[in-house]
Enzyme design. Structure first.
Site, PDB file in Angstrom:
ATOM      1  CE  LYS A 201     136.611 129.008  21.294  1.00 22.75           C
ATOM      2  NZ  LYS A 201     136.792 127.956  22.315  1.00 22.75           N
ATOM      3  CD  GLU A 204     137.744 126.134  26.843  1.00 22.27           C
ATOM      4  OE1 GLU A 204     137.505 126.463  25.664  1.00 22.27           O
ATOM      5  OE2 GLU A 204     136.921 126.263  27.771  1.00 22.27           O
ATOM      6  CB  SER A 258     126.670 126.426  28.415  1.00 22.54           C
ATOM      7  OG  SER A 258     127.547 127.508  28.241  1.00 22.54           O
ATOM      8  CD  GLU A 279     123.167 121.635  17.484  1.00 23.42           C
ATOM      9  OE1 GLU A 279     124.347 121.691  17.123  1.00 23.42           O
ATOM     10  OE2 GLU A 279     122.523 120.592  17.571  1.00 23.42           O
ATOM     11  CB  CYS A 313     122.786 118.888  24.799  1.00 24.92           C
ATOM     12  SG  CYS A 313     122.877 118.263  23.131  1.00 24.92           S
ATOM     13  CD  GLU A 409     122.621 121.017  29.750  1.00 28.24           C
ATOM     14  OE1 GLU A 409     123.086 122.158  29.889  1.00 28.24           O
ATOM     15  OE2 GLU A 409     122.561 120.438  28.676  1.00 28.24           O
TER      16      GLU A 409
HETATM   17  P1  NAD Z   1     130.499 126.154  26.942  1.00 22.62           P
HETATM   18  O1  NAD Z   1     129.380 127.018  26.551  1.00 22.62           O
HETATM   19  O2  NAD Z   1     131.286 126.493  28.147  1.00 22.62           O
HETATM   20  O3  NAD Z   1     131.571 126.060  25.761  1.00 22.62           O
HETATM   21  C1  NAD Z   1     131.192 125.828  24.398  1.00 22.62           C
HETATM   22  C2  NAD Z   1     132.186 126.531  23.511  1.00 22.62           C
HETATM   23  O4  NAD Z   1     132.060 127.921  23.736  1.00 22.62           O
HETATM   24  C3  NAD Z   1     133.635 126.175  23.795  1.00 22.62           C
HETATM   25  O5  NAD Z   1     134.340 126.187  22.570  1.00 22.62           O
HETATM   26  C4  NAD Z   1     134.107 127.331  24.655  1.00 22.62           C
HETATM   27  O6  NAD Z   1     135.479 127.595  24.538  1.00 22.62           O
HETATM   28  C5  NAD Z   1     133.327 128.470  24.036  1.00 22.62           C
HETATM   29  N1  NAD Z   1     133.118 129.612  24.911  1.00 22.62           N
HETATM   30  C6  NAD Z   1     132.903 129.634  26.239  1.00 22.62           C
HETATM   31  N2  NAD Z   1     132.734 130.908  26.648  1.00 22.62           N
HETATM   32  C7  NAD Z   1     132.841 131.685  25.547  1.00 22.62           C
HETATM   33  C8  NAD Z   1     132.752 133.078  25.305  1.00 22.62           C
HETATM   34  N3  NAD Z   1     132.506 133.942  26.283  1.00 22.62           N
HETATM   35  N4  NAD Z   1     132.900 133.515  24.039  1.00 22.62           N
HETATM   36  C9  NAD Z   1     133.141 132.667  23.040  1.00 22.62           C
HETATM   37  N5  NAD Z   1     133.236 131.355  23.201  1.00 22.62           N
HETATM   38  C10 NAD Z   1     133.087 130.871  24.436  1.00 22.62           C
HETATM   39  O7  NAD Z   1     129.880 124.714  27.032  1.00 22.62           O
HETATM   40  P2  NAD Z   1     130.652 123.367  27.239  1.00 22.62           P
HETATM   41  O8  NAD Z   1     130.898 123.162  28.677  1.00 22.62           O
HETATM   42  O9  NAD Z   1     131.807 123.320  26.337  1.00 22.62           O
HETATM   43  O10 NAD Z   1     129.557 122.308  26.711  1.00 22.62           O
HETATM   44  C11 NAD Z   1     128.507 121.895  27.506  1.00 22.62           C
HETATM   45  C12 NAD Z   1     127.243 122.617  27.127  1.00 22.62           C
HETATM   46  O11 NAD Z   1     126.999 122.546  25.733  1.00 22.62           O
HETATM   47  C13 NAD Z   1     126.038 122.004  27.774  1.00 22.62           C
HETATM   48  O12 NAD Z   1     125.205 123.004  28.307  1.00 22.62           O
HETATM   49  C14 NAD Z   1     125.323 121.287  26.633  1.00 22.62           C
HETATM   50  O13 NAD Z   1     123.970 121.116  26.777  1.00 22.62           O
HETATM   51  C15 NAD Z   1     125.662 122.134  25.488  1.00 22.62           C
HETATM   52  N6  NAD Z   1     125.599 121.332  24.264  1.00 22.62           N
HETATM   53  C16 NAD Z   1     124.497 121.448  23.468  1.00 22.62           C
HETATM   54  C17 NAD Z   1     124.384 120.670  22.329  1.00 22.62           C
HETATM   55  C18 NAD Z   1     123.182 120.789  21.451  1.00 22.62           C
HETATM   56  O14 NAD Z   1     123.176 120.188  20.395  1.00 22.62           O
HETATM   57  N7  NAD Z   1     122.161 121.517  21.830  1.00 22.62           N
HETATM   58  C19 NAD Z   1     125.376 119.770  21.993  1.00 22.62           C
HETATM   59  C20 NAD Z   1     126.480 119.673  22.824  1.00 22.62           C
HETATM   60  C21 NAD Z   1     126.585 120.472  23.963  1.00 22.62           C
END
Ligand code: NAD
Length: 448
Positions: A201, A204, A258, A279, A313, A409
């Protein structure tokens, strides 16, 4: 960390200027916009959703908007495919993995261009990221051969105890936009090597890169149902996420994103007691001790802070600098920012800083900077919006640990400098976070 050490630096790849929009469309001919389920390209039963270029706001494509129904079809397909994929020999699976690597590398420039269009990062970084994603397939093709078990001494002479490694089953993989193909490559390669099948998944914001990845898998001969990609719009992520969490046929959930979403998914998986791998977000301290060489610490801060326009991140979120070298570090960093950073479209030559991914993230960043300045931080450089989703590389000094910029962050091109006096103080402050994802420091000592 792995991200910093293995990903290429900005300067390793020259930026390209050869693609204008019309050329891009010709180059991206065959761009995949449907979902990939059971080896076929299918419509989403929720219609479509738009994907835009964050640098221009232009709509790039309309992508299949998958619903719970589509996700359940993908789960079923992955579950059926698992029964044969798990029985393949490691050698057979490794051969498929190496073929995926080959297909990704063959199509590297096209996938990277697509990645830059939907994510905004400079093309050189995208090229590096596709190569990075491909490298995981080589690694896990090799590593799959070493899935050794153990023999354990038994307390009873008539018994032997051994452990063997078995695939877990169907894996749900939820991935972010900031490294849209590296995170997919890392998760899928490991799952496939172990004998698992998967449902991806993607974010978006970056589904086209995920679908280009699926195309590479298709070309590589990954059997139908082993890799499925179900994009969906932001409005549907919660129900789609819930379907993946609630299904007893999904045995493991791997999520990068996140912390808040991770917490929600973690608790949702409780009903099926899945294995979970997460992660999440970071708040990395970057400490410059008084003995640090500035000609090393400043390039280190530049590389850590500004790759992917600060949207990583593991980026330096809180830059702690000792008071004795604080002013020299700040003026050196400001000079490097002025000299080395160029904002613009990722497809243009020389650009190192792309746009922020979307309005939501932009507004969050802007608010955080404004609140921190209102609380007493000083803007040395940048600090104000400059049109569209572009945020200028910004340098803030006088940052205090309780300011929003140090607590949250940042996820943007803002270097937040905090001054410290003693080692004890800085270690305590560095550890004052609930997000212990990454950290770094610069110091120098001579061996006796
Ligand atoms: P996000 O959590 O909003 O989205 C991540 C994924 O989760 C996307 O595919 C999104 O569609 C999905 N998602 C969002 N809400 C959801 C829900 N309720 N149920 C299921 N899926 C859902 O984060 P983002 O804005 O896409 O990415 C940024 C964040 O990701 C930052 O906080 C960053 O630190 C973290 N990140 C961490 C790592 C790591 O290796 N630790 C790597 C990259 C990004």
């Amino acid at each position: 960390s792995q991200h910093i050490s293995q990903a290429p630096s900005i300067s390793q790849y020259p930026a390209h200027s050869r693609y204008n929009t019309a050329q891009f469309y010709r180059m991206a001919e065959g761009i995949m916009t449907k979902a990939f389920v059971k080896g076929s390209w299918v419509e989403g039963s929720g219609g479509t959703f738009p994907v835009t270029d964050p640098a221009t706001g232009e709509e790039i494509a309309k992508v299949a908007d998958c619903t719970v129904q589509d996700v359940n079809t993908a789960i079923e397909a992955a579950s059926v495919a698992y029964e044969t994929w798990r029985l393949k020999s490691v050698k057979e699976r490794a051969a498929v993995l190496l073929k995926v690597r080959e297909e990704l590398l063959k199509d590297k420039e096209r996938i990277a261009t697509l990645l830059t269009r939907e994510n905004g990062k400079p093309l050189g970084e995208s090229m590096g990221e596709v190569g990075f994603a491909a490298s995981f397939f080589e690694w896990f093709a090799e590593e799959a051969r070493r899935q050794y078990g153990e023999t354990i001494p038994s307390a009873v002479p008539t018994k032997r105890m051994i452990t063997i490694r078995q695939p877990v089953g169907v894996a749900a993989l939820i991935t972010p936009w900031n490294f849209p193909i590296a995170t997919i490559g890392r998760k899928v390669s490991a799952a496939l090597a172990a004998g698992c099948t998967c449902i991806i998944k993607p974010s978006e914001d970056t589904p086209l890169t995920a679908l280009a990845f699926a195309r590479a898998c298709e070309r590589a001969g990954v059997p139908a149902g082993v890799v499925n990609v179900v994009p969906c719009s932001r409005a549907r992520v919660q129900e789609v996420g819930a379907a993946l969490c609630d299904s007893p046929k999904v045995q493991i959930l791997s999520f990068t994103g996140s912390t808040g979403v991770g917490q929600w998914l973690y608790s949702r998986c409780g009903s099926t007691m899945k294995k979970i791998s997460m992660e999440l977000g970071g708040n990395a301290p970057f400490i410059v001790f008084p003995t640090a060489k500035l000609d090393q610490a400043i390039p280190g801060a530049m590389a850590s802070k500004f790759r992917n326009t600060g949207q990583t991140c593991v980026t330096a979120n809180r830059i702690f600098v000792h008071e004795s070298i604080h002013d020299a570090f700040v003026s050196g960093l400001e000079a490097a920012m002025t000299k080395e950073l160029k904002m613009g479209r990722g497809l243009e030559a020389g650009v190192t800083q792309g746009p922020i991914i979307n309005q939501r993230q932009y507004d969050r960043l802007d608010k955080m900077v404004k609140e921190s300045v209102a609380a007493g931080a000083t803007v040395v450089r940048g600090g104000m919006s400059c049109g569209g989703l572009f945020y200028p590389p910004t340098l803030l000094t006088g940052v205090k640990p309780n300011m929003p910029i140090a607590q949250q962050e940042i996820f943007g091109p803002v270097a937040a400098i905090l001054k410290f006096k003693t080692e004890e103080e800085v270690i305590r402050l560095a550890n004052t976070t609930d997000r212990g994802l990454a950290g770094g420091y610069f110091f120098f000592f001579l061996c006796p």
